[in-house]
Design a protein around this motif. Sequence first.
Motif, PDB file in Angstrom:
ATOM      1  N   GLY A   1       0.821  -1.212   0.000  1.00 21.96           N
ATOM      2  CA  GLY A   1       0.000   0.000   0.000  1.00 21.96           C
ATOM      3  C   GLY A   1       0.849   1.253   0.000  1.00 21.96           C
ATOM      4  O   GLY A   1       2.074   1.213  -0.052  1.00 21.96           O
ATOM      5  N   ILE A   2       0.195   2.395   0.061  1.00 29.42           N
ATOM      6  CA  ILE A   2       0.929   3.667   0.017  1.00 29.42           C
ATOM      7  C   ILE A   2       0.972   4.353   1.378  1.00 29.42           C
ATOM      8  O   ILE A   2       1.652   5.352   1.535  1.00 29.42           O
ATOM      9  N   GLY A   3       0.248   3.778   2.378  1.00 30.18           N
ATOM     10  CA  GLY A   3       0.117   4.465   3.660  1.00 30.18           C
ATOM     11  C   GLY A   3       1.427   4.702   4.373  1.00 30.18           C
ATOM     12  O   GLY A   3       1.859   5.837   4.558  1.00 30.18           O
ATOM     13  N   LEU A   4       2.096   3.608   4.823  1.00 30.97           N
ATOM     14  CA  LEU A   4       3.317   3.765   5.606  1.00 30.97           C
ATOM     15  C   LEU A   4       4.459   4.344   4.784  1.00 30.97           C
ATOM     16  O   LEU A   4       5.270   5.115   5.302  1.00 30.97           O
ATOM     17  N   GLU A   5       4.543   3.975   3.517  1.00 27.08           N
ATOM     18  CA  GLU A   5       5.589   4.543   2.662  1.00 27.08           C
ATOM     19  C   GLU A   5       5.416   6.059   2.558  1.00 27.08           C
ATOM     20  O   GLU A   5       6.387   6.824   2.601  1.00 27.08           O
ATOM     21  N   ASN A   6       4.171   6.468   2.415  1.00 24.51           N
ATOM     22  CA  ASN A   6       3.862   7.894   2.323  1.00 24.51           C
ATOM     23  C   ASN A   6       4.245   8.617   3.609  1.00 24.51           C
ATOM     24  O   ASN A   6       4.887   9.680   3.588  1.00 24.51           O
ATOM     25  N   ILE A   7       3.880   8.015   4.742  1.00 29.81           N
ATOM     26  CA  ILE A   7       4.150   8.634   6.035  1.00 29.81           C
ATOM     27  C   ILE A   7       5.655   8.755   6.278  1.00 29.81           C
ATOM     28  O   ILE A   7       6.155   9.791   6.720  1.00 29.81           O
ATOM     29  N   ARG A   8       6.374   7.689   5.985  1.00 29.40           N
ATOM     30  CA  ARG A   8       7.819   7.707   6.201  1.00 29.40           C
ATOM     31  C   ARG A   8       8.487   8.790   5.346  1.00 29.40           C
ATOM     32  O   ARG A   8       9.403   9.480   5.790  1.00 29.40           O
ATOM     33  N   ARG A   9       8.014   8.937   4.106  1.00 33.79           N
ATOM     34  CA  ARG A   9       8.585   9.947   3.227  1.00 33.79           C
ATOM     35  C   ARG A   9       8.319  11.355   3.767  1.00 33.79           C
ATOM     36  O   ARG A   9       9.186  12.227   3.744  1.00 33.79           O
ATOM     37  N   GLN A  10       7.116  11.579   4.292  1.00 31.39           N
ATOM     38  CA  GLN A  10       6.805  12.877   4.878  1.00 31.39           C
ATOM     39  C   GLN A  10       7.670  13.162   6.102  1.00 31.39           C
ATOM     40  O   GLN A  10       8.150  14.289   6.294  1.00 31.39           O
ATOM     41  N   LEU A  11       7.903  12.142   6.913  1.00 30.46           N
ATOM     42  CA  LEU A  11       8.758  12.317   8.089  1.00 30.46           C
ATOM     43  C   LEU A  11      10.180  12.691   7.679  1.00 30.46           C
ATOM     44  O   LEU A  11      10.817  13.546   8.306  1.00 30.46           O
ATOM     45  N   ASP A  12      10.673  12.055   6.629  1.00 24.65           N
ATOM     46  CA  ASP A  12      12.016  12.381   6.135  1.00 24.65           C
ATOM     47  C   ASP A  12      12.096  13.840   5.686  1.00 24.65           C
ATOM     48  O   ASP A  12      13.084  14.525   5.930  1.00 24.65           O
ATOM     49  N   LEU A  13      11.053  14.312   5.010  1.00 23.20           N
ATOM     50  CA  LEU A  13      11.055  15.678   4.498  1.00 23.20           C
ATOM     51  C   LEU A  13      10.893  16.702   5.619  1.00 23.20           C
ATOM     52  O   LEU A  13      11.495  17.772   5.590  1.00 23.20           O
ATOM     53  N   TYR A  14      10.064  16.366   6.608  1.00 19.20           N
ATOM     54  CA  TYR A  14       9.834  17.315   7.702  1.00 19.20           C
ATOM     55  C   TYR A  14      11.005  17.361   8.690  1.00 19.20           C
ATOM     56  O   TYR A  14      11.447  18.422   9.104  1.00 19.20           O
ATOM     57  N   TYR A  15      11.472  16.171   9.075  1.00 24.04           N
ATOM     58  CA  TYR A  15      12.392  16.102  10.210  1.00 24.04           C
ATOM     59  C   TYR A  15      13.800  15.632   9.846  1.00 24.04           C
ATOM     60  O   TYR A  15      14.662  15.582  10.714  1.00 24.04           O
ATOM     61  N   GLN A  16      14.058  15.263   8.594  1.00 28.55           N
ATOM     62  CA  GLN A  16      15.338  14.688   8.192  1.00 28.55           C
ATOM     63  C   GLN A  16      15.685  13.517   9.130  1.00 28.55           C
ATOM     64  O   GLN A  16      14.984  12.538   9.156  1.00 28.55           O
ATOM     65  N   ASN A  17      16.742  13.652   9.918  1.00 31.93           N
ATOM     66  CA  ASN A  17      17.148  12.551  10.815  1.00 31.93           C
ATOM     67  C   ASN A  17      16.741  12.803  12.265  1.00 31.93           C
ATOM     68  O   ASN A  17      17.200  12.080  13.162  1.00 31.93           O
ATOM     69  N   HIS A  18      15.882  13.786  12.476  1.00 33.62           N
ATOM     70  CA  HIS A  18      15.530  14.163  13.856  1.00 33.62           C
ATOM     71  C   HIS A  18      14.213  13.520  14.310  1.00 33.62           C
ATOM     72  O   HIS A  18      13.391  14.173  14.958  1.00 33.62           O
ATOM     73  N   TYR A  19      14.014  12.270  13.992  1.00 31.58           N
ATOM     74  CA  TYR A  19      12.832  11.556  14.470  1.00 31.58           C
ATOM     75  C   TYR A  19      13.178  10.076  14.600  1.00 31.58           C
ATOM     76  O   TYR A  19      14.181   9.600  14.066  1.00 31.58           O
ATOM     77  N   SER A  20      12.322   9.366  15.314  1.00 33.10           N
ATOM     78  CA  SER A  20      12.505   7.926  15.487  1.00 33.10           C
ATOM     79  C   SER A  20      11.182   7.221  15.173  1.00 33.10           C
ATOM     80  O   SER A  20      10.143   7.565  15.744  1.00 33.10           O
ATOM     81  N   LEU A  21      11.224   6.255  14.275  1.00 39.24           N
ATOM     82  CA  LEU A  21      10.035   5.487  13.904  1.00 39.24           C
ATOM     83  C   LEU A  21      10.371   4.005  14.041  1.00 39.24           C
ATOM     84  O   LEU A  21      11.214   3.477  13.308  1.00 39.24           O
ATOM     85  N   GLU A  22       9.721   3.352  14.994  1.00 33.54           N
ATOM     86  CA  GLU A  22       9.930   1.915  15.218  1.00 33.54           C
ATOM     87  C   GLU A  22       8.690   1.156  14.763  1.00 33.54           C
ATOM     88  O   GLU A  22       7.570   1.488  15.152  1.00 33.54           O
ATOM     89  N   ILE A  23       8.890   0.130  13.962  1.00 31.92           N
ATOM     90  CA  ILE A  23       7.801  -0.714  13.469  1.00 31.92           C
ATOM     91  C   ILE A  23       8.134  -2.157  13.825  1.00 31.92           C
ATOM     92  O   ILE A  23       9.186  -2.675  13.434  1.00 31.92           O
ATOM     93  N   LYS A  24       7.237  -2.792  14.574  1.00 29.58           N
ATOM     94  CA  LYS A  24       7.464  -4.173  15.022  1.00 29.58           C
ATOM     95  C   LYS A  24       6.256  -5.042  14.690  1.00 29.58           C
ATOM     96  O   LYS A  24       5.108  -4.578  14.739  1.00 29.58           O
ATOM     97  N   GLN A  25       6.530  -6.310  14.393  1.00 25.92           N
ATOM     98  CA  GLN A  25       5.483  -7.301  14.136  1.00 25.92           C
ATOM     99  C   GLN A  25       5.818  -8.558  14.929  1.00 25.92           C
ATOM    100  O   GLN A  25       6.882  -9.146  14.735  1.00 25.92           O
ATOM    101  N   SER A  26       4.930  -8.949  15.823  1.00 27.02           N
ATOM    102  CA  SER A  26       5.159 -10.164  16.613  1.00 27.02           C
ATOM    103  C   SER A  26       3.850 -10.628  17.226  1.00 27.02           C
ATOM    104  O   SER A  26       3.037  -9.813  17.686  1.00 27.02           O
ATOM    105  N   ASP A  27       3.648 -11.958  17.227  1.00 24.37           N
ATOM    106  CA  ASP A  27       2.475 -12.572  17.864  1.00 24.37           C
ATOM    107  C   ASP A  27       1.174 -11.922  17.406  1.00 24.37           C
ATOM    108  O   ASP A  27       0.308 -11.566  18.228  1.00 24.37           O
ATOM    109  N   ASN A  28       1.026 -11.752  16.097  1.00 25.21           N
ATOM    110  CA  ASN A  28      -0.196 -11.166  15.524  1.00 25.21           C
ATOM    111  C   ASN A  28      -0.456  -9.738  15.984  1.00 25.21           C
ATOM    112  O   ASN A  28      -1.608  -9.269  15.957  1.00 25.21           O
ATOM    113  N   TRP A  29       0.605  -9.059  16.384  1.00 25.23           N
ATOM    114  CA  TRP A  29       0.483  -7.655  16.760  1.00 25.23           C
ATOM    115  C   TRP A  29       1.430  -6.831  15.879  1.00 25.23           C
ATOM    116  O   TRP A  29       2.583  -7.183  15.669  1.00 25.23           O
TER     117      TRP A  29
END
Length: 361
Positions: A323-351
């Motif tokens: 999809g375009i959702g998370l890719e879109n969001i990550r790109r916006q974060l890069d443009l707004y904050y460059q390297n001044h943000y932290s985004l953690e994405i985890k997948q485990s036990d159906n969560w």
Amino acid sequence: MQSFFVISLRTVRKGLNGKLKKEIIYQTGFWTALFVFGIFRNYGELEQPDFREIFYYDICHWIFQIIGANWIYFILIRKFFEAKKYFLFIVYFITGMYILGVLNRLFIVYAAEPLFADYRQDSIPDIFTNVKYLLFHYVLPIISGSFIFISMMFMLRYRDEKQNTLQLQKEKSDLELKALKAQLNPHFLFNTLNNIYSLSITGSGAVSQSISRLSDILDYILYHGQKEIVTISEEMKIVKDYIALEMLRYDERLQLEMEEKVEFPGLIPPLLYLSFVENAFKHGAGKASGNVTIKISIETYENYAVFKVENQFFENPHDAEPGIGLENIRRQLDLYYQNHYSLEIKQSDNWFAIKLMIPTK
């Protein structure tokens, strides 16, 4: 077409006029300062200085320093040296310096000195052939003044190019952000309309309430989504409206856990949190036929904010379409904050869990 050409011509002319005006201001300040410095230096070096004589000599040298410096920078350096035509640059430089030295000497002997002194005039052949005198008394002063001028011009040019580069980068980022928002808004609207359509098929009485909620969300997207930043409180209000809209669709089978601790005000890009929440509903509750849980939390600190979204998923994440959702969001974060943000994405036990930490000032 004609009006467009006229507007474009006026814009270019305005830009050139502005550049020329700035150039004149810079040169006026520089050459005035150099002239005053030269007069005080020469006046202080002589035991019995004649200010009138110093003034005339300095202004004669000063005129040819201005001519020589501009000729070296704008003609020799810009047209030949930067084009890597080094041989022509050297030939024209040596020839030009000799001609300027001769002209400077002729100007002083036959035009300036008769105004303030009765010195014996050198003959024209002597002026042309006395290369050593021309070099030390005329060519070197022109070169020294030119060197200072060219150094200043390179510094100003570097500064302007750096500013232009930053401006171009900002404009490019703004265009990309607008394109990303234009991509996200129809994506969000499409999913929400699908939800309302599903309610209408089942004959749910919540359709009118859903449309009202959607109206509030669209109002936010149209009037706040185009802003550069919004407050966290404004963003969370629309997140709650969206959640209320989704709750009408899923009823009791959706369990929502929400924690909100907004103790410090903060500013963030519009639609940022809403995009994460919309993504959680799409891939969490939207893919489940039974009960499903979504957890959302926001906590603000003095200089940063932490936003978390967790949702159950009931499909193999490797088989799901990106999809375009998370890719879109990550790109916006890069443009707004460059390297001044932290985004953690985890997948485990159906969560599926997302933790975003961003500065709020």
